[in-house]
Design a protein around this motif. Structure first.
Motif, PDB file in Angstrom:
ATOM      1  N   ILE A 298       0.933  -1.068   0.042  1.00  0.00           N
ATOM      2  CA  ILE A 298       0.035   0.017  -0.119  1.00  0.00           C
ATOM      3  C   ILE A 298       0.809   1.176  -0.033  1.00  0.00           C
ATOM      4  O   ILE A 298       1.708   1.477   1.059  1.00  0.00           O
ATOM      5  N   CYS A 299       0.855   1.901  -1.229  1.00  0.00           N
ATOM      6  CA  CYS A 299       1.558   3.185  -1.428  1.00  0.00           C
ATOM      7  C   CYS A 299       2.693   3.534  -0.803  1.00  0.00           C
ATOM      8  O   CYS A 299       3.991   2.904  -1.357  1.00  0.00           O
ATOM      9  N   GLU A 300       3.157   3.724   0.317  1.00  0.00           N
ATOM     10  CA  GLU A 300       4.434   3.701   0.985  1.00  0.00           C
ATOM     11  C   GLU A 300       5.152   2.564   1.100  1.00  0.00           C
ATOM     12  O   GLU A 300       6.586   2.537   0.849  1.00  0.00           O
ATOM     13  N   ASP A 301       4.554   1.381   1.312  1.00  0.00           N
ATOM     14  CA  ASP A 301       5.033   0.153   1.105  1.00  0.00           C
ATOM     15  C   ASP A 301       5.910  -0.218  -0.067  1.00  0.00           C
ATOM     16  O   ASP A 301       6.948  -0.886   0.079  1.00  0.00           O
ATOM     17  N   MET A 302       5.718   0.656  -1.193  1.00  0.00           N
ATOM     18  CA  MET A 302       6.539   0.515  -2.397  1.00  0.00           C
ATOM     19  C   MET A 302       7.706   1.033  -2.253  1.00  0.00           C
ATOM     20  O   MET A 302       8.826   0.800  -3.056  1.00  0.00           O
ATOM     21  N   TRP A 303       7.774   2.264  -1.501  1.00  0.00           N
ATOM     22  CA  TRP A 303       8.922   2.929  -1.175  1.00  0.00           C
ATOM     23  C   TRP A 303      10.110   2.374  -0.634  1.00  0.00           C
ATOM     24  O   TRP A 303      11.223   2.679  -0.682  1.00  0.00           O
ATOM     25  N   SER A 304      10.002   1.256   0.018  1.00  0.00           N
ATOM     26  CA  SER A 304      10.924   0.294   0.869  1.00  0.00           C
ATOM     27  C   SER A 304      11.301  -1.066   0.222  1.00  0.00           C
ATOM     28  O   SER A 304      10.315  -1.703  -0.489  1.00  0.00           O
ATOM     29  N   VAL A 305      12.324  -1.547   0.473  1.00  0.00           N
ATOM     30  CA  VAL A 305      12.599  -2.913  -0.189  1.00  0.00           C
ATOM     31  C   VAL A 305      11.985  -3.902   0.546  1.00  0.00           C
ATOM     32  O   VAL A 305      11.470  -4.943  -0.091  1.00  0.00           O
ATOM     33  N   ASP A 306      11.697  -3.936   1.808  1.00  0.00           N
ATOM     34  CA  ASP A 306      11.322  -5.066   2.592  1.00  0.00           C
ATOM     35  C   ASP A 306       9.706  -5.407   2.267  1.00  0.00           C
ATOM     36  O   ASP A 306       9.783  -6.806   2.059  1.00  0.00           O
ATOM     37  N   VAL A 307       8.940  -4.628   2.045  1.00  0.00           N
ATOM     38  CA  VAL A 307       7.574  -5.461   1.726  1.00  0.00           C
ATOM     39  C   VAL A 307       7.442  -5.900   0.353  1.00  0.00           C
ATOM     40  O   VAL A 307       6.991  -7.271   0.385  1.00  0.00           O
TER      41      VAL A 307
ATOM     42  N   GLU B  31      10.132  -7.284  -1.217  1.00  0.00           N
ATOM     43  CA  GLU B  31      11.008  -8.415  -1.091  1.00  0.00           C
ATOM     44  C   GLU B  31      10.036  -9.771  -0.330  1.00  0.00           C
ATOM     45  O   GLU B  31      10.279 -10.997  -0.737  1.00  0.00           O
ATOM     46  N   THR B  32       9.607  -9.337   0.700  1.00  0.00           N
ATOM     47  CA  THR B  32       8.640 -10.399   1.343  1.00  0.00           C
ATOM     48  C   THR B  32       7.675 -10.942   0.386  1.00  0.00           C
ATOM     49  O   THR B  32       7.438 -12.113   0.286  1.00  0.00           O
ATOM     50  N   LEU B  33       6.841 -10.138  -0.449  1.00  0.00           N
ATOM     51  CA  LEU B  33       5.703 -10.606  -1.204  1.00  0.00           C
ATOM     52  C   LEU B  33       6.184 -11.368  -2.348  1.00  0.00           C
ATOM     53  O   LEU B  33       5.827 -12.513  -2.677  1.00  0.00           O
ATOM     54  N   ALA B  34       7.443 -11.070  -3.096  1.00  0.00           N
ATOM     55  CA  ALA B  34       8.139 -11.797  -3.939  1.00  0.00           C
ATOM     56  C   ALA B  34       8.601 -13.200  -3.233  1.00  0.00           C
ATOM     57  O   ALA B  34       8.385 -14.005  -4.107  1.00  0.00           O
ATOM     58  N   GLU B  35       9.233 -13.220  -2.075  1.00  0.00           N
ATOM     59  CA  GLU B  35       9.596 -14.653  -1.479  1.00  0.00           C
ATOM     60  C   GLU B  35       8.528 -15.488  -1.191  1.00  0.00           C
ATOM     61  O   GLU B  35       8.851 -16.775  -1.179  1.00  0.00           O
ATOM     62  N   SER B  36       7.493 -14.710  -0.835  1.00  0.00           N
ATOM     63  CA  SER B  36       6.214 -15.546  -0.546  1.00  0.00           C
ATOM     64  C   SER B  36       5.366 -16.032  -1.623  1.00  0.00           C
ATOM     65  O   SER B  36       4.152 -16.369  -1.450  1.00  0.00           O
ATOM     66  N   GLY B  37       5.826 -15.705  -2.810  1.00  0.00           N
ATOM     67  CA  GLY B  37       5.101 -16.349  -3.961  1.00  0.00           C
ATOM     68  C   GLY B  37       4.255 -15.313  -4.793  1.00  0.00           C
ATOM     69  O   GLY B  37       3.374 -15.866  -5.662  1.00  0.00           O
ATOM     70  N   ALA B  38       4.303 -13.960  -4.463  1.00  0.00           N
ATOM     71  CA  ALA B  38       3.340 -13.041  -5.332  1.00  0.00           C
ATOM     72  C   ALA B  38       3.750 -13.346  -6.756  1.00  0.00           C
ATOM     73  O   ALA B  38       4.873 -13.306  -7.272  1.00  0.00           O
TER      74      ALA B  38
ATOM     75  N   GLU C  72      14.029  -5.402  -8.738  1.00  0.00           N
ATOM     76  CA  GLU C  72      14.425  -6.242  -7.701  1.00  0.00           C
ATOM     77  C   GLU C  72      13.669  -7.404  -7.454  1.00  0.00           C
ATOM     78  O   GLU C  72      14.404  -8.551  -7.226  1.00  0.00           O
ATOM     79  N   SER C  73      12.511  -7.530  -7.804  1.00  0.00           N
ATOM     80  CA  SER C  73      11.476  -8.448  -7.484  1.00  0.00           C
ATOM     81  C   SER C  73      11.348  -9.655  -8.890  1.00  0.00           C
ATOM     82  O   SER C  73      10.853 -10.591  -8.478  1.00  0.00           O
ATOM     83  N   GLY C  74      11.605  -8.944  -9.967  1.00  0.00           N
ATOM     84  CA  GLY C  74      11.214  -9.719 -11.260  1.00  0.00           C
ATOM     85  C   GLY C  74       9.702  -9.837 -11.492  1.00  0.00           C
ATOM     86  O   GLY C  74       9.318 -10.433 -12.330  1.00  0.00           O
ATOM     87  N   LEU C  75       8.865  -8.934 -10.688  1.00  0.00           N
ATOM     88  CA  LEU C  75       7.462  -9.128 -11.012  1.00  0.00           C
ATOM     89  C   LEU C  75       6.762  -7.734 -11.641  1.00  0.00           C
ATOM     90  O   LEU C  75       7.354  -6.730 -11.408  1.00  0.00           O
TER      91      LEU C  75
END
Length: 554
Positions: free
Chosen positions: A149-158, A160-167, A196-199
């Protein structure tokens, strides 16, 4: 396994607090999305309440209304039509979150909470919301979507977590306000997250004016290769349909769709000012605006923006001459109104000036005229405009600009008087540039006439408040090109004297501007709201103490 998914980005213009009306907007957009074959429609951040709802979210009864409205809307998704991803403040036990809610199959099917709560610039979310945990993807029609959600895109952590959990696809609801160059900044940031995510990533943004903020929309989508595959128009509501297909490598790609390049530079500023004023006046229920039309550049541009935003029949200009008003000013005000097609009345302030002189004569005995008498002129004009506003209903549109508000040259009960200051965040040099741009161009959807709307003489004559014979602004202020550069250094960059002097400014001029800026803080606290277009808007993003013993800058 689903290999195709059609996602609609609903770039809507909600009104903060108008929950039923906002739900109706979402409902209407969903009907269009259904007709165009969408599987999912994504709305902006906090779309149910409008963004930013500020302290409304602290009221439990407000959150009760939000929850009832969301659950009623969710029940409508039992019709087999598109799923909805909407934004709303949402309670989880004793915590309050900025949430994205998936409505599908007649229920609230999934909830995700914003993790990174911004608390800088115009944002104040840490005070209002609790942060959510790092999220996993949500399942929509067999496809795993990551929803930062919005600011969550401005940091790496969220991400990265989504990509690693199968998004498989990132879908980002936003309430991102406009400032010059902001769209490019968003796209560049999204490119980094995709790299970074490839998504692939879809970005849906709110559009519309909300007090000091204006949201430009300009929603977009990037493929996994970082290519821009979809772009909604800016500064207008729009439903952007994107159609995605899973490749043999399990990477999703988007079929060709519309890409409308957003405006840039002066065009984007002008469009933002028009939209901000239109929504402020309309959403607050004013029948129109009234403003002092002085024959100067600020009032001429303000009137042009108002006519483009509201139409000439909702704009009322008033020329308020004093004994110091030149015939050129009278003629230029008349020409401005004629070019724009708006009403112009003339109400001389001479009787008010004479009445104040008689009234104050005993108290002022033995004192020479000074700035006091000049301020009485400005205040007489402010009283006149407010009287006409009270009697007939239109909102007083302030005409002060950022340069003059910065240094106290805009008069508190004169050109700072009113309900909205459309040029509040516009430096004087930009005022001239915008006027020249508008004489040669017109924004999409403008209600004013094409062609020249600011008289040529207004663009070339020396700016003056005409408070005494022969007065010009540069009697008191440095030339505006120098003043604006110094102000940008002080207000937006927090530079010291040596750094500003290195740009070619005299130390004594820098010190003078700093002192004027410092002393005018109390005036700006009393100024009306106005739309943000620069990196730092007075009062909302720059807050200095009025009582302040720190008198110099190093």
């Amino acid at each position: 396994m689903t290999d195709r998914l059609s996602i609609a980005l609903a770039q809507i213009n909600p009104t903060v607090g108008a929950i039923a009306a906002n739900i109706d907007r979402i409902r209407d957009a969903r009907a269009e999305a259904a007709a165009r074959g969408a599987d999912l429609m994504v709305c902006p951040e906090l779309s149910v309440t409008g963004y930013p709802p500020e302290d409304l979210v602290l009221k439990p009864f407000f959150l009760d209304v939000v929850e009832r409205a969301v659950r009623e809307l969710a029940a409508e998704t039992a019709d087999g039509g598109p799923a909805l991803l909407v934004g709303a403040p949402w309670r989880d036990g004793d915590k309050r979150h900025n949430a994205a809610l998936l409505l599908d199959g007649g229920a609230v099917a999934a909830i995700r909470f914003k993790v990174d709560l911004p608390n800088y610039g115009v944002f104040d979310e840490k005070r209002l919301f609790d942060p959510g945990p790092l999220p996993g993807p949500i399942n929509v029609r067999g496809v795993r979507l990551g929803v930062p959600i919005c600011e969550d895109m401005w940091s790496v952590d969220v991400i990265e977590t989504l990509a690693e959990s199968g998004a498989e696809i990132l879908v980002v609801p936003n309430g991102s306000p406009f400032e010059l160059g902001k769209h490019d900044q968003r796209v560049q940031l999204a490119v980094r997250r995709v790299t970074e995510s490839g998504l692939p990533l879809l970005y849906v943004n709110q559009v519309g004016g909300q007090d000091e903020l204006v949201f430009d929309g300009a929603s977009f989508a990037l493929g996994a290769d970082c290519r821009l595959v979809a772009q909604a128009p800016a500064f207008t509501e729009h439903l952007l349909i994107t159609r995605w297909e899973r490749g043999d490598d399990d990477v999703w790609s988007c079929a060709d769709t519309e890409c409308v390049a957003p405006p840039e530079g002066l065009e984007s500023i002008y469009a933002a000012l028009v939209l901000a004023l239109r929504d402020y006046v309309t959403k607050n229920g004013f029948p129109g605006v009234i403003l002092g039309l002085s024959g100067g550049i600020d009032s001429a541009l303000s009137a042009a923006i108002a006519v483009d935003a509201l139409g000439a029949d909702r704009v009322h200009g008033v020329m308020m001459p004093s004994p110091h008003t030149a015939q050129d000013s009278l003629d230029d005000a008349a020409e401005s109104a004629e070019l724009l097609g708006c009403k112009l009345d003339t109400v001389p302030i001479v009787p008010a000036m004479e009445a104040f002189e008689r009234m104050l004569l005993p108290a002022f005995a033995g004192r020479d005229p000074d700035a006091t008498e000049e301020n009485i002129q400005a205040r007489s004009r402010g009283v006149t405009l407010m009287a006409l506003s009270n009697k007939f209903g239109p909102m007083v549109l302030s005409t002060g600009n950022k340069s003059e508000m910065s240094v106290g040259y805009a008069t508190l009960y004169g050109d700072m008087c009113g309900g909205y200051a459309v040029l509040k965040d516009v430096y004087k040099t930009t005022v001239y540039a915008l006027a020249r741009w508008r004489n040669a161009h017109q924004t999409e959807g403008a209600l004013g006439p094409a062609g020249r709307v600011v008289p040529e003489r207004v663009l070339v004559k020396a700016p003056t408040a005409e408070l005494k014979p022969g007065q010009t602004d540069q009697d008191t202020l440095p030339p505006y090109d120098a003043l604006d550069d110094i102000l940008r250094c002080l207000v937006e960059k927090d530079l010291g004297v040596a750094e500003i002097v290195a740009r070619g400014h005299a130390p004594e001029v820098v010190d003078k501007v700093w002192r004027m800026l410092h002393l005018a803080e109390y005036k700006r606290r009393q100024a009306p709201p106005g739309p943000k277009i620069t990196p730092r808007l007075f009062n909302r993003e720059r807050r200095y103490p009025i009582t302040n013993g720190f008198g110099g800058i190093a």
